[in-house]
Motif scaffolding. Structure first.
Motif, PDB file in Angstrom:
ATOM      1  N   LYS A   1      30.842  33.392  41.381  1.00 34.15           N
ATOM      2  CA  LYS A   1      31.720  34.639  41.084  1.00 34.15           C
ATOM      3  C   LYS A   1      33.045  34.095  41.804  1.00 34.15           C
ATOM      4  O   LYS A   1      33.203  33.319  42.742  1.00 34.15           O
ATOM      5  CB  LYS A   1      31.006  35.562  41.924  1.00 34.15           C
ATOM      6  CG  LYS A   1      29.692  36.022  41.793  1.00 34.15           C
ATOM      7  CD  LYS A   1      29.205  37.092  42.831  1.00 34.15           C
ATOM      8  CE  LYS A   1      29.053  36.613  43.956  1.00 34.15           C
ATOM      9  NZ  LYS A   1      28.555  37.688  44.870  1.00 34.15           N
ATOM     10  N   PRO A   2      34.185  34.843  41.061  1.00 34.04           N
ATOM     11  CA  PRO A   2      34.230  35.820  40.285  1.00 34.04           C
ATOM     12  C   PRO A   2      34.449  35.646  38.855  1.00 34.04           C
ATOM     13  O   PRO A   2      34.715  36.439  37.934  1.00 34.04           O
ATOM     14  CB  PRO A   2      35.598  36.610  40.913  1.00 34.04           C
ATOM     15  CG  PRO A   2      36.445  35.314  41.220  1.00 34.04           C
ATOM     16  CD  PRO A   2      35.455  34.326  41.777  1.00 34.04           C
TER      17      PRO A   2
ATOM     18  N   ASN B   1      35.078  39.407  44.784  1.00 34.72           N
ATOM     19  CA  ASN B   1      34.074  38.392  44.272  1.00 34.72           C
ATOM     20  C   ASN B   1      32.760  39.178  43.483  1.00 34.72           C
ATOM     21  O   ASN B   1      32.173  38.948  42.939  1.00 34.72           O
ATOM     22  CB  ASN B   1      33.465  37.383  45.327  1.00 34.72           C
ATOM     23  CG  ASN B   1      34.154  36.231  45.578  1.00 34.72           C
ATOM     24  OD1 ASN B   1      35.227  35.951  44.916  1.00 34.72           O
ATOM     25  ND2 ASN B   1      33.677  35.627  46.532  1.00 34.72           N
TER      26      ASN B   1
END
Length: 221
Positions: free
Chosen positions: A134-135, A163
């Protein structure tokens, strides 16, 4: 209709206290200093690792991670790291008919440590295993594939807006922002978070109540 609840890991399910304390001890810095520096880089919107670079400007984080592991001072998790509301909340969600997934930015070793905790979850996976973090939208694409349901039927729960909440929503998932940990508290009142989050809660049990008692997206049967 929400069918799957997916959870971030750090500061959502487990405390990051041990993680940062172990880095402080490895670097020979006071634990309070490292905690304060983590808060500073968070406020700046920087990556967490920048806190370590403020202590050791030329640190190779990956190399030091390997050195810690080799010295027997690497990653570790036990029941004391798990927030008190995690087991009852995840259990209640499964009993209510939701599929529970744990998927966050952690190493491959962390995935094994999390599984060893035997949390009430149907799937435990980490970015280290998936090869994407993530992200990055690809992380959420992988999560959708693993969940086996459309993105709009997944609620992603996390503390970190950049995130968790914002990219999950951008990927077509539903989102819940947890006011926990430095990121969760710092940006809790950010209007972007309020706009993106279907739920803003202070505990996982509060989320359970929202989903099972009031939320029309509760699965049936």
């Amino acid at each position: 209709m929400i069918r799957t609840i997916a959870f971030d890991v750090g500061e959502t399910l487990v405390r990051d206290d041990r993680f940062w304390a172990s880095w402080a001890d490895w670097l020979g810095a006071p634990r309070h200093t490292v905690s304060a520096l983590v808060g500073a880089v968070v406020a700046r919107g920087q990556d967490n690792a920048e806190a370590l670079r403020l202590i050791w400007p030329h640190i190779d984080v990956d190399a030091e991670y390997r050195a810690r592991e080799a010295a027997g001072r690497g990653e570790y998790l036990d029941e004391s790291d798990v927030y008190e509301d995690v087991r009852p909340a995840l259990t209640a969600l499964r009993e209510a008919g939701f599929r529970v997934v744990v998927a966050g930015n952690r190493t491959t070793k962390a995935a094994d440590l999390l599984r060893a905790l035997d949390l009430p979850a149907d799937l435990v996976a980490t970015s280290g295993e998936w090869g994407v973090a993530k992200p990055d939208p690809a992380f959420f694409e992988r999560l959708v594939d693993e969940a086996g349901v459309p993105a709009g039927e997944i609620l992603y729960v996390g503390d970190h807006p950049a995130n968790d909440t914002l990219p999950a929503r951008a990927a077509g998932l539903r989102a819940a922002h947890l006011r926990r940990g430095p990121w969760g508290h710092l940006w809790a009142d950010d209007p972007r978070v309020a706009e993106a989050a279907d739920h803003q809660v202070r505990s996982l049990l509060e989320l359970v109540a929202a989903l099972t008692l009031r939320d029309p997206c509760r699965p049936s049967g």
